[in-house]
Design a protein around this motif. Structure first.
Motif, PDB file in Angstrom:
ATOM      1  N   PRO A 111      18.477  50.158  35.036  1.00 44.82           N
ATOM      2  CA  PRO A 111      18.188  49.487  33.763  1.00 44.82           C
ATOM      3  C   PRO A 111      16.731  49.626  33.325  1.00 44.82           C
ATOM      4  CG  PRO A 111      19.539  48.084  35.158  1.00 44.82           C
ATOM      5  CD  PRO A 111      19.111  49.236  35.998  1.00 44.82           C
ATOM      6  N   TYR A 112      15.795  49.607  34.272  1.00 44.58           N
ATOM      7  CA  TYR A 112      14.382  49.745  33.916  1.00 44.58           C
ATOM      8  C   TYR A 112      14.083  51.167  33.431  1.00 44.58           C
ATOM      9  CZ  TYR A 112      14.047  45.391  36.533  1.00 44.58           C
ATOM     10  OH  TYR A 112      14.222  44.109  36.977  1.00 44.58           O
ATOM     11  N   ALA A 113      14.668  52.160  34.109  1.00 44.09           N
ATOM     12  CA  ALA A 113      14.490  53.541  33.677  1.00 44.09           C
ATOM     13  C   ALA A 113      15.139  53.761  32.313  1.00 44.09           C
ATOM     14  CB  ALA A 113      15.085  54.489  34.709  1.00 44.09           C
ATOM     15  N   ALA A 114      16.293  53.135  32.086  1.00 43.81           N
ATOM     16  CA  ALA A 114      16.990  53.283  30.804  1.00 43.81           C
ATOM     17  C   ALA A 114      16.151  52.731  29.657  1.00 43.81           C
ATOM     18  CB  ALA A 114      18.342  52.585  30.854  1.00 43.81           C
ATOM     19  N   ALA A 115      15.412  51.665  29.920  1.00 49.44           N
ATOM     20  CA  ALA A 115      14.558  51.093  28.871  1.00 49.44           C
ATOM     21  C   ALA A 115      13.457  52.064  28.474  1.00 49.44           C
ATOM     22  CB  ALA A 115      13.951  49.781  29.369  1.00 49.44           C
ATOM     23  N   THR A 116      12.940  52.816  29.450  1.00 47.50           N
ATOM     24  CA  THR A 116      11.940  53.842  29.132  1.00 47.50           C
ATOM     25  C   THR A 116      12.575  54.983  28.356  1.00 47.50           C
ATOM     26  OG1 THR A 116      10.642  53.306  31.111  1.00 47.50           O
ATOM     27  CG2 THR A 116      10.290  55.476  30.125  1.00 47.50           C
ATOM     28  N   ALA A 117      13.734  55.460  28.821  1.00 46.17           N
ATOM     29  CA  ALA A 117      14.397  56.589  28.165  1.00 46.17           C
ATOM     30  C   ALA A 117      14.762  56.262  26.716  1.00 46.17           C
ATOM     31  CB  ALA A 117      15.643  56.983  28.952  1.00 46.17           C
ATOM     32  N   ALA A 118      15.104  55.005  26.467  1.00 43.65           N
ATOM     33  CA  ALA A 118      15.512  54.622  25.119  1.00 43.65           C
ATOM     34  C   ALA A 118      14.378  54.708  24.104  1.00 43.65           C
ATOM     35  CB  ALA A 118      16.073  53.194  25.141  1.00 43.65           C
TER      36      ALA A 118
END
Length: 253
Positions: A111-118
């Motif tokens: 989830p933390y990586a997804a927030a960056t990718a978004a």
């Protein structure tokens, strides 16, 4: 074996090795705090940009931390004007995993990586679960590649799964955040010499005891972290070399 920062030349006459780079040990002093941010951005852009040459889309490790996220985000920003993409790979637990987690540890960085990718339209987030893959499966592969016993065997499985995912997408560049926590990211231990400088002895004692008791640091490490920054650089490097027999290579910097 090619030692970091060295060039090896192999000819009929034999093998020659020379050092081509030595990290600067001079202290950087700028006028404003903002100047340090700008200088870091400049060096990060330079380091990432030179690794994008000749590649179309590229791959990047993306954890929930600062180091790989800074590298992947920089690549996405630099590639955006040309329409190229970043495939960001994040290792996560298997589906349905609900095992115990240690206190103050992040079990799933997805989830933390997804927030960056978004944040970047040209970054595609890929979760790597390594289902059914044992680190033992890749021991031979890694030994014959690196010609040495494997280090950090618990990371081998997901690392090799990311390599395979990059290969499937025909990516020729894979960026990582390796060694970032030795330079770019902040571990908090700079608080100790700062408390010493301010004369806040009681708080320094409390912080030191807290680090030794549950965190497993030794008092020798506390003393090194507290007084090391005040030693002249040449003396500190000599002391480390005297104590450990090392201290002159990049990884020891």
């Amino acid at each position: 074996r090619v030692i970091p920062a060295h060039v090896v030349t192999v000819t009929q006459a034999g093998i020659a090795m020379r050092r081509h780079w030595q990290p600067s040990r001079r202290q950087l002093v700028l006028r404003r705090p903002e100047d340090y941010s700008e200088a870091l951005r400049e060096h990060l852009d330079q380091a990432v940009r030179c690794r994008l040459r000749g590649a179309e889309n590229i791959g990047a490790h993306l954890s929930g931390g600062f180091d790989s996220a800074a590298v992947a985000a920089t690549a996405a920003r630099l590639l955006a004007p040309s329409g190229r993409r970043v495939f960001a790979f994040t290792a996560v637990p298997r589906e349905g995993y609900d095992g115990p987690s240690r206190r103050n540890r992040i079990l799933d960085e997805g989830p933390y990586a997804a927030a960056t990718a978004a944040l970047y339209p040209n970054m595609e987030h890929v979760l790597i679960r390594s289902e059914g893959r044992s680190p033992l499966d890749d021991l031979d592969r890694c030994f014959f590649l690196f010609e040495r016993p494997m280090l950090n065997i618990d990371n081998v499985g997901w690392n090799c799964s990311i390599y395979d995912a990059a290969k499937e997408r025909k990516l020729t560049v894979l960026l990582t955040g390796v060694m970032g926590n030795m330079g770019l990211s902040y571990d908090g231990l700079e608080l100790l010499p700062e408390l010493f400088r301010r004369g806040r002895w009681f708080q320094l004692w409390r912080e030191a005891r807290a680090l030794v008791a549950p965190c497993g640091m030794r008092w020798r490490g506390i003393l090194a972290k507290t007084f090391g920054p005040w030693c002249p650089g040449v003396f500190w490097l000599w002391l480390n070399k005297f104590a450990s027999g090392r201290g002159g290579e990049i990884a020891d910097y």
